[in-house]
Design a protein around this motif. Structure first.
Motif, short mmCIF file in Angstrom:
data_model
loop_
_atom_site.label_atom_id
_atom_site.label_comp_id
_atom_site.label_asym_id
_atom_site.label_seq_id
_atom_site.Cartn_x
_atom_site.Cartn_y
_atom_site.Cartn_z
N ASN A 37 3.74 -5.04 2.20
CA ASN A 37 2.62 -5.95 2.47
C ASN A 37 1.42 -5.23 3.07
O ASN A 37 0.27 -5.58 2.79
CB ASN A 37 3.08 -7.07 3.41
CG ASN A 37 3.92 -8.12 2.70
OD1 ASN A 37 3.86 -8.24 1.48
ND2 ASN A 37 4.71 -8.85 3.46
N GLY A 38 1.68 -4.20 3.88
CA GLY A 38 0.58 -3.48 4.50
C GLY A 38 -0.33 -2.78 3.51
O GLY A 38 -1.52 -2.60 3.77
N SER A 39 0.21 -2.41 2.35
CA SER A 39 -0.61 -1.73 1.33
C SER A 39 -1.06 -2.70 0.24
O SER A 39 -1.66 -2.29 -0.76
CB SER A 39 0.19 -0.58 0.70
OG SER A 39 1.38 -1.07 0.10
N GLY A 40 -0.75 -3.98 0.42
CA GLY A 40 -1.20 -4.99 -0.53
C GLY A 40 -0.49 -4.96 -1.87
O GLY A 40 -1.03 -5.43 -2.87
N GLN A 41 0.72 -4.44 -1.91
CA GLN A 41 1.47 -4.36 -3.16
C GLN A 41 2.57 -5.42 -3.19
O GLN A 41 3.14 -5.77 -2.16
CB GLN A 41 2.08 -2.96 -3.33
CG GLN A 41 1.04 -1.86 -3.36
CD GLN A 41 1.68 -0.49 -3.49
OE1 GLN A 41 2.03 -0.03 -4.57
NE2 GLN A 41 1.84 0.17 -2.35
N GLN A 42 2.87 -5.89 -4.39
CA GLN A 42 3.87 -6.93 -4.58
C GLN A 42 4.99 -6.43 -5.49
O GLN A 42 4.73 -5.72 -6.46
CB GLN A 42 3.24 -8.18 -5.19
CG GLN A 42 2.21 -8.88 -4.31
CD GLN A 42 2.85 -9.52 -3.10
OE1 GLN A 42 3.96 -10.06 -3.17
NE2 GLN A 42 2.16 -9.48 -1.96
N TYR B 299 7.15 6.60 -0.23
CA TYR B 299 6.20 6.22 -1.29
C TYR B 299 4.91 5.66 -0.68
O TYR B 299 3.80 6.01 -1.11
CB TYR B 299 6.83 5.20 -2.23
CG TYR B 299 5.83 4.42 -3.03
CD1 TYR B 299 5.18 5.00 -4.13
CD2 TYR B 299 5.50 3.11 -2.68
CE1 TYR B 299 4.24 4.30 -4.85
CE2 TYR B 299 4.56 2.40 -3.40
CZ TYR B 299 3.93 2.99 -4.48
OH TYR B 299 2.99 2.29 -5.20
N ILE B 300 5.06 4.81 0.32
CA ILE B 300 3.88 4.21 0.95
C ILE B 300 3.00 5.29 1.58
O ILE B 300 1.77 5.21 1.54
CB ILE B 300 4.31 3.15 1.98
CG1 ILE B 300 5.00 1.98 1.27
CG2 ILE B 300 3.13 2.66 2.80
CD1 ILE B 300 5.60 0.95 2.20
N ASP B 301 3.63 6.30 2.13
CA ASP B 301 2.86 7.37 2.78
C ASP B 301 1.99 8.14 1.79
O ASP B 301 0.88 8.58 2.13
CB ASP B 301 3.81 8.34 3.48
CG ASP B 301 4.50 7.70 4.69
OD1 ASP B 301 3.99 6.68 5.19
OD2 ASP B 301 5.57 8.19 5.10
N VAL B 302 2.50 8.33 0.55
CA VAL B 302 1.73 9.09 -0.44
C VAL B 302 0.96 8.18 -1.40
O VAL B 302 0.24 8.68 -2.27
CB VAL B 302 2.64 10.02 -1.27
CG1 VAL B 302 3.38 10.99 -0.36
CG2 VAL B 302 3.63 9.22 -2.11
N TYR B 303 1.07 6.87 -1.20
CA TYR B 303 0.41 5.93 -2.12
C TYR B 303 -1.10 6.16 -2.19
O TYR B 303 -1.68 6.15 -3.29
CB TYR B 303 0.72 4.50 -1.70
CG TYR B 303 -0.01 3.46 -2.50
CD1 TYR B 303 0.30 3.25 -3.85
CD2 TYR B 303 -1.01 2.68 -1.93
CE1 TYR B 303 -0.37 2.29 -4.59
CE2 TYR B 303 -1.69 1.73 -2.66
CZ TYR B 303 -1.37 1.54 -3.99
OH TYR B 303 -2.04 0.60 -4.72
N PRO B 304 -1.80 6.42 -1.07
CA PRO B 304 -3.24 6.68 -1.19
C PRO B 304 -3.56 7.87 -2.08
O PRO B 304 -4.58 7.87 -2.79
CB PRO B 304 -3.66 6.93 0.27
CG PRO B 304 -2.66 6.21 1.08
CD PRO B 304 -1.37 6.37 0.34
#
Length: 268
Positions: A185-190, A226-231
């Motif tokens: 949710n913090g990265s706005g992904q579903q 994954y969230i860490d490298v998502y940007p």
């Protein structure tokens, strides 16, 4: 001297009152007549109380936040399958009948004199689709359901995430989905689709159709990686097909064929 003679005391005979008893020949027929009269009155009263024409359930009142269910349709089911007068109607039968309906989570039934039946319904709340043919509620219980309404232009069921897993793993998959989605949710992904394989390996498909291969162990830690490298991934001009996180450290990125890259790319 003169002697006086004392007259002897004469006892009067006691008067006995005789109570005449009614002859048995008269009392027994009267008793039998009264007994049969009471039996007949009981049968007549029972028949009268159970006569649906004389004491019908005139009104069935539904309460609860009904979205998927239709009160007129539920009333039709009750009147069809739970017939009887107000007194003869079995509330346990009505209760069972209501909870057999797919979208009913629970029901409570009560009568109110002289002719009303009150039914309170709590609907199921669908949170996910399960294995293409069932729905899941928030407790991880499956139920069959057909959506009857739409919000705006989007069908509610179509907007639910699709969960897959072996039989009996419904609660496990729903719990996994809840934890993963909370993290995303913090990265706005579903999460659009989540699969738990027969070997209990996790794979998630996101709303942009990117697939995350999370494997069997430490799937939350791998998702955080994954969230860490998502940007960094979003800065790439190449469309990502999948991200393989089944490594102790690092990950592998697979690109769509349109990017002219045939092999996954390793990122740390």
């Amino acid at each position: 001297m003169t002697s006086e003679t004392v007259p002897a005391k004469v006892e009067e005979p006691e008067l006995k009152t005789e109570v005449k008893k009614a002859p048995i020949a008269v009392g027994l027929p009267v008793f039998i007549f009264v007994l049969f009269g009471l039996i007949y009155a009981g049968f007549w009263a029972s028949s009268w109380l159970q006569d649906e024409q004389r004491l019908p359930v005139q009104e069935i009142v539904f309460s609860g936040n009904l979205k998927q269910l239709s009160a007129p349709e539920l009333e039709r089911i009750v009147r069809k399958d739970a017939k009887g007068s107000f007194f003869a109607l079995d509330v346990n039968q009505v209760h069972q009948l209501m909870e057999e309906q797919p979208w009913v989570f629970s029901a409570s039934i009560r009568k109110r004199w002289p002719s009303k039946l009150y039914i309170h319904i709590i609907e199921q709340t669908a949170v996910a689709k399960w294995n293409d043919d069932l729905l899941l509620n928030r407790y991880g219980d499956t139920f069959e359901g057909r959506i009857r309404y739409q919000t705006n232009t989007e069908n509610v069921v179509d907007s639910l995430p699709q969960l897959y897993g072996p039989g009996g793993s419904e609660k496990t998959v729903l719990t996994g989905y809840t934890h993963m989605q909370r993290l995303l949710n913090g990265s706005g992904q579903q999460i659009k689709q989540l699969v738990l394989s027969e070997r209990f390996a996790w794979q998630a498909k996101l709303g942009n159709n990117m697939v995350l291969k999370l494997g069997r162990q430490e799937y939350i830690n791998r998702l955080q990686r994954y969230i860490d490298v998502y940007p960094l991934i979003t800065k790439q001009e190449k469309p990502v097909k999948y991200v393989d996180l089944r490594y102790d450290t690092g990950l592998a990125v697979g690109w769509h064929e349109s990017a002219n890259v045939n092999q996954p790319r390793n990122n740390t």
